[in-house]
Design an enzyme around this catalytic site. Sequence first.
Site, mmCIF file in Angstrom:
data_model
loop_
_atom_site.group_PDB
_atom_site.id
_atom_site.type_symbol
_atom_site.label_atom_id
_atom_site.label_comp_id
_atom_site.label_asym_id
_atom_site.label_seq_id
_atom_site.Cartn_x
_atom_site.Cartn_y
_atom_site.Cartn_z
ATOM 1 N N SER A 162 -5.989 3.233 4.563
ATOM 2 C CA SER A 162 -5.386 2.573 3.399
ATOM 3 C C SER A 162 -6.444 1.930 2.502
ATOM 4 O O SER A 162 -6.279 0.821 1.996
ATOM 5 C CB SER A 162 -4.363 1.515 3.858
ATOM 6 O OG SER A 162 -3.528 1.141 2.791
ATOM 7 N N SER A 199 0.792 -1.237 0.000
ATOM 8 C CA SER A 199 0.000 0.000 0.000
ATOM 9 C C SER A 199 0.821 1.281 0.000
ATOM 10 O O SER A 199 0.248 2.374 -0.082
ATOM 11 C CB SER A 199 -0.958 0.016 1.198
ATOM 12 O OG SER A 199 -2.042 -0.856 0.962
ATOM 13 N N LYS A 227 0.136 3.882 -2.582
ATOM 14 C CA LYS A 227 -0.832 4.981 -2.449
ATOM 15 C C LYS A 227 -0.165 6.339 -2.280
ATOM 16 O O LYS A 227 -0.844 7.369 -2.359
ATOM 17 C CB LYS A 227 -1.789 4.686 -1.298
ATOM 18 C CG LYS A 227 -2.655 3.435 -1.517
ATOM 19 C CD LYS A 227 -3.613 3.201 -0.369
ATOM 20 C CE LYS A 227 -4.503 1.992 -0.619
ATOM 21 N NZ LYS A 227 -3.901 0.726 -0.217
#
Length: 394
Positions: free
Chosen positions: A131, A71, A74
């Site tokens: 997230s 993640s 991101k």
Amino acid sequence: MKKWKIASLLACTVLVGGANAAFALEEPAKPQGQAANVDLAPSARSAILMDADSGTIIFEKNSYDRLPPASITKIMTMLLIMEAIDQGKLKLTDAVTTSEYAASMGGSQIFLEPGEQMTVQDMLKGIALASGNDASVAMAEKIAGTEQEFVRMMNEKAQSLGLKNTRFANPNGLPAPEHYTSAHDIAIMSKELLKYREITAYTGLYQDYLRKDSEKPFWLVNTNKLVRFYSGADGLKTGFTSEAKFCLSATAARDGFRLIAVVLGEPNTKTRNAEVSQMFDYAFAQYTNVPIFKEGDVIGTVPVTKGNLAELKLTATHPYSVMMKRGANKTDIRSELRLTAPLMAPVLQGQSIGKLIVFQEDKVLAEFDVQSPQAIGKAGWWTLFRRTTAELFT
């Protein structure tokens, strides 16, 4: 004003009458590294510690290895969101409608329903704190129309930042073939994201709520626990998959000195947080920053050949500083603005026009890319005629 800040000591010198600027075609020397001689992240597969302003590397370990980022992906997603807001293409209050595809994302999510609407601001909270894979795809579709087009934009941005070990396949970091980056590239992305200083208003939150007015408000708790337990920490992004293990790109600031620490492939969250804290502790104890320009200071004035403006005034859009050892000699620091070529209209807003290089005597301490703060079109013949005539009588 300190002596070394006077007139910004430009190497790009404006000549009276001719209004010509000197420029450097050669590639300037790179900043000198400050590499630590101790492994600050022994359990990480890859790590890097960087001064967020100058980009000076304090510590690195296998930092160019291509690894799955989970993640931490991101960070690039948030960078494109902040860029769209800055360019006026998006507002924090804009409504984002969740598609069936976005709602179908697994893993970490904020449980968006197909057709559900949230503001850009709430989607950002869902990405930064929880997230949310679903929120990331919803925002990708809002900005680019499709996830595929947004991924193309992500890779285009990575290329423009010079990230040679990065390729994205989605905006959320779910496992996918040929989806990788490196600790070094993540640090560069993080540095770029932090130029939008308002991002830490989201990444630095420990908790918040979504759907506050509904019967079932959704409680958000930041996956990055350092924002609560480490003094000065206010971001940026965690990541975990079974393939990537535990990852983190973290930032912390004290007394105007901001750091970026990235670790990939840690065995667990406790070790990940402890090693990032150790990296921060080391840097804050050993180094400090020296201001060069504060936001709004004039960096210099550059002549524009055949432009509807005869010259371009450059001001600092954010603070500029260099990192130095605590107790080191901080005198004889100067800065030079070096153009890559004479500036000729048309000039695009955001166009790279040269480097601001900071020296201590002859040693390069740091260099910063300088971009045009505005667009400048070509001047008409009458403007050029009047300008030439005026020069004859000055």
